[in-house]
Structure formats: structure tokens, C-alpha cells
Design a protein around this motif. Sequence first.
Motif, PDB file in Angstrom:
ATOM      1  N   SER A 245      -7.277   9.329  -7.073  1.00  0.00           N
ATOM      2  CA  SER A 245      -7.081   7.905  -7.349  1.00  0.00           C
ATOM      3  C   SER A 245      -5.775   7.755  -8.106  1.00  0.00           C
ATOM      4  CB  SER A 245      -8.255   7.373  -8.188  1.00  0.00           C
ATOM      5  OG  SER A 245      -7.952   6.126  -8.780  1.00  0.00           O
TER       6      SER A 245
ATOM      7  N   SER B 207      -2.885   4.652  -9.498  1.00  0.00           N
ATOM      8  CA  SER B 207      -2.725   3.200  -9.626  1.00  0.00           C
ATOM      9  C   SER B 207      -1.581   2.829 -10.557  1.00  0.00           C
ATOM     10  CB  SER B 207      -4.026   2.561 -10.133  1.00  0.00           C
ATOM     11  OG  SER B 207      -4.348   3.034 -11.425  1.00  0.00           O
TER      12      SER B 207
ATOM     13  N   LEU C   9      -6.161  -2.564 -13.061  1.00  0.00           N
ATOM     14  CA  LEU C   9      -7.134  -1.856 -12.237  1.00  0.00           C
ATOM     15  C   LEU C   9      -8.510  -2.441 -12.505  1.00  0.00           C
ATOM     16  CD1 LEU C   9      -7.755   0.549 -10.296  1.00  0.00           C
ATOM     17  CD2 LEU C   9      -8.148   1.924 -12.354  1.00  0.00           C
TER      18      LEU C   9
ATOM     19  N   CYS D 171     -13.471  -0.080 -10.242  1.00  0.00           N
ATOM     20  CA  CYS D 171     -12.842   1.146  -9.749  1.00  0.00           C
ATOM     21  C   CYS D 171     -12.892   2.233 -10.817  1.00  0.00           C
ATOM     22  CB  CYS D 171     -11.400   0.867  -9.346  1.00  0.00           C
ATOM     23  SG  CYS D 171     -11.236  -0.182  -7.875  1.00  0.00           S
TER      24      CYS D 171
ATOM     25  N   ARG E 190     -13.417  -9.186  -3.217  1.00  0.00           N
ATOM     26  CA  ARG E 190     -12.541  -8.252  -2.510  1.00  0.00           C
ATOM     27  C   ARG E 190     -12.496  -8.634  -1.045  1.00  0.00           C
ATOM     28  NH1 ARG E 190     -13.133  -2.193  -5.125  1.00  0.00           N
ATOM     29  NH2 ARG E 190     -13.138  -2.873  -7.316  1.00  0.00           N
TER      30      ARG E 190
ATOM     31  N   GLU F 172      -8.825  -5.372  -0.257  1.00  0.00           N
ATOM     32  CA  GLU F 172      -9.163  -3.958  -0.074  1.00  0.00           C
ATOM     33  C   GLU F 172      -9.064  -3.665   1.407  1.00  0.00           C
ATOM     34  OE1 GLU F 172     -11.930  -1.983  -2.588  1.00  0.00           O
ATOM     35  OE2 GLU F 172     -13.038  -1.176  -0.859  1.00  0.00           O
TER      36      GLU F 172
ATOM     37  N   ASN G 183      -6.554  -2.725  -3.294  1.00  0.00           N
ATOM     38  CA  ASN G 183      -6.970  -1.341  -3.116  1.00  0.00           C
ATOM     39  C   ASN G 183      -6.457  -0.859  -1.772  1.00  0.00           C
ATOM     40  OD1 ASN G 183      -8.264  -1.134  -5.548  1.00  0.00           O
ATOM     41  ND2 ASN G 183     -10.322  -0.947  -4.709  1.00  0.00           N
TER      42      ASN G 183
ATOM     43  N   LEU H 172      -6.643   1.750   0.851  1.00  0.00           N
ATOM     44  CA  LEU H 172      -7.577   2.790   1.248  1.00  0.00           C
ATOM     45  C   LEU H 172      -6.915   3.749   2.236  1.00  0.00           C
ATOM     46  CD1 LEU H 172     -10.775   0.632   1.884  1.00  0.00           C
ATOM     47  CD2 LEU H 172     -10.007   1.676  -0.260  1.00  0.00           C
TER      48      LEU H 172
ATOM     49  N   HIS I 199      -3.708   0.049  -6.237  1.00  0.00           N
ATOM     50  CA  HIS I 199      -4.539   1.245  -6.413  1.00  0.00           C
ATOM     51  C   HIS I 199      -4.677   1.963  -5.091  1.00  0.00           C
ATOM     52  CE1 HIS I 199      -8.875   2.939  -6.959  1.00  0.00           C
ATOM     53  NE2 HIS I 199      -7.996   3.842  -7.317  1.00  0.00           N
ATOM     54  N   TYR I 200      -4.301   3.244  -5.077  1.00  0.00           N
ATOM     55  CA  TYR I 200      -4.524   4.070  -3.902  1.00  0.00           C
ATOM     56  C   TYR I 200      -5.843   4.798  -4.072  1.00  0.00           C
ATOM     57  CZ  TYR I 200      -4.401   8.112  -0.825  1.00  0.00           C
ATOM     58  OH  TYR I 200      -4.752   9.074   0.095  1.00  0.00           O
ATOM     59  N   CYS I 201      -6.785   4.535  -3.150  1.00  0.00           N
ATOM     60  CA  CYS I 201      -8.108   5.154  -3.175  1.00  0.00           C
ATOM     61  C   CYS I 201      -8.246   6.016  -1.922  1.00  0.00           C
ATOM     62  CB  CYS I 201      -9.192   4.078  -3.215  1.00  0.00           C
ATOM     63  SG  CYS I 201     -10.879   4.717  -3.307  1.00  0.00           S
TER      64      CYS I 201
END
Length: 424
Positions: free
Chosen positions: A68, A70, A74, A78, A194, A225, A252, A254, A316-318
Motif C-alpha cells: 500500500s 499513498s 488517506l 484503508c 466510493r 476506487e 484508490n 487498484l 492511494h495505490y492498493c
Amino acid sequence: MTTPDSPEGRPTLAAWLVEYASIEADYLDSLQASGIPFAPRDDDAAERQAVRERLARKGARFRNGGASLSVGPLSTACEACATDEGSRTFYLSLACNRNCYFCFNANQEGYEEGLRLKKHWQEELDAFLDGNVPVTHIALTGGEPLLHPNEAAAFLEHAHQQAPNAHLRIYTDGDFLTEELLGRLRDAGLAELRLSVKPDEPGAAEEALHRMALAKRFIPHVMVEMPVIPGTVDEMKELLRSMDELGVFGINLLEFGYPMGDWTPFAERGFRIANPPFAIPYDYSYAGGLPVAGSELACLRLVEFALDEGLSLGVHYCSLENKNRTQIYQQNSAVALDDDVWEFDQDDFFWKTAKVFDGDVPAATRILDEAGTPWAADPDEPSIQFHPRHAPLLARRGIAVALSYHVVEHHDAPCLRELKLELA
């Protein structure tokens, strides 16, 4: 020549390294035999590492072993996601008005039954609310939860009444959002919305921005997201700029995944699977998906873009690895191991131990004894294990140290399973 980072002259260590490499190769071969193409091994690894290093220097936040990443605000949801303590996601049904080729829902256990609206959703929610862990976050997802607007509003209202301090969020494609419904969701206690955006659908970004602007009038935190498809970085940059201008809370990003279904739409778009798909091979339960090659690099570049542009929204990279962290945490946090030789890694949640093999064992035990460091011998092979924090002590003395990753599996009784052995 034998060196600390070489298995030469260490037959047991060499055999285990070959064994785990063979297990991974067999796994990839079985997938390729089914017609799923893989990118060349570590195809863009150097580029990804370079971006990660730049992001670290620029102040990006790394969590969960780097799975994760970011910048900016955030969502607290998360932050709570990996351990899942006090946080739970529910669905009313898995039915959806869309048919996205990359959707993971069909892989869920009981999918056909899940397409029907749950009759006893309140009992399921109450069981969580009445548990022993303080409730911090509750989410409603689907399918598309707003196919059932009355039930969705009732779900949120009941959750808010029973846990007024819990952070409530909903996942939606936005197709059914209206001022009237958004007002109901706000009054029911919804704190975060989201919105999903179908990344390769013409006009999707413009429609999503319209819906974000509408939702912002009612809901405190409005986010997007969505998976990031390789080759869409320029379009995504424009979306981020527009979202920032709207004052949206965040996005987010993904990692784009293949849900192990029909490969045809992926083949038509020229996609391949990342190689290796995961750092630690395992039967992960998150919908049985695999990461598509190139998506992670695209996500990392977008996080760096947000930093360089000075955007205010959270980015945020998830990764799919991050999705799997919850499973590993739940399996491994349920037991306690001897902390003289085991480490529960608070970043990736694997149980880890350090090992020394073969002719290195006598010297290693002598050094560890001199340092007052506990160790344990393996009765079945020439090796010892000890806490990973002591690995540098031996490595400095020319001893090859291997790091062993384990997961706890629950069958008739909890048992440890070694997943990977790598030179430390």
C-alpha cells in the motif's frame, strides 16, 4: 567460490532453494498451459523499483510491506483494512446492473445464491455489532448496493444507530444516484462514498465527475476506487486533475486484476499476467485473481504525478498483494509462536524465521551462543533457526543465512506451512 550469499557448498540449502523455485515454476507452467500468457519475468521490475525509490525520497507513505502506497489524505477505512479488526464489509446482494469483464464477484463462494437479496442482513450486521471487538468501520458493497435503495438506507441507518461512532462507507457505480437518495444516505449516517469508474468505457470519466460533484453536496468524503488499466496513464492524469479541481477527497488506484474467468476480453486487449504474480506464492482467497502486467507501474507513476503536480486529493495505490494482507493477518495473528526464534512481521504479517544450513551450522551456533542468542535445531536436517534480527550477526562472519516465510493453516489443528525460502 562460496560466499555468504551463495548456496554453493551447502547442499541442503541449495536443494531447498531449487525446490521452491520448482514449485513456483510448476505453478506458472500450469497457468500458461491453460492459455494465460505471462509477461517476461521481472519485465518492468527495475522501473517499478526506481519509481518506488523516488516516491520514498519525495515523502510518499509505504504501508503493509510496500503493498500500500499513498500521498495526501488517506481514508481511515484503508488504514484499518489490513488487520480488519473492528472493520467489516457487507453486501445485500451480489447482483449488479453492469457486466465488467474484470469483475471478481463471480469467484466468490455462493455467488449464485448471493445474487438474491439477503433476507437476514440485519442479523448478520448485528452479529458483528455485538462482537467483542469495538466497531470502527462498516462498509456496504455488492454487486451494486443501490439496486436495493431502501435496504441500503436501512442498513446504514441501523449501523449508525447501533454504532454511532463507526465510519460508514458505500461502494457504488453511481448509476442510481439522485439527490433524493443521496439525502437519505446522508441522513442514515453515510460518511464516505466510493464511486467506481469503468476505466475503458467512453465518456465514463465525464459522467463520474458529474456524479462526484452531485455526491459532494451530501456526503462528507467522496472518493473514486477503480483499477488502473495499462496504457491509460495519460487519461488517468486528466481524471486526477479534474477530481482535484472538484475538491474530491481521494482516489484508490487498484492494481488491475484478472479474475480467473474468461481470458478472451483480456486477450483482445493484449494483456499479460505479471511475472511473478506475487512475491510469496500461495493460494490467496481474494477472489482467486492475478495481477495484470503493467498496472502496478502505471499506478506508481500516477502517485508520483500527484506528488509532482502538488494535487490536494489523496492518491492511494492498493495492490492485489495488499488485498491479500488481510487473509495473511487473520491466519497468522490467531496463534503465538516462540518469539526467541520467530518474528510476526508487522508489515506483511508473515511469520518469519532465519535459518542456517549444512557446514555453516557449527560456526553459527558458536557465534549465537557467544552472543547469548537462542536458536533451535531441526531434528530432520542439518539446519538451525533463530530470530531474523540476528541474521546480520552471522552474515558479517561469512555465513549464508536464509529467511523463511510461513503461514498458519487451520485444519484439525493450527499448523505452520513454509511458503518461501530466500537468501537474506
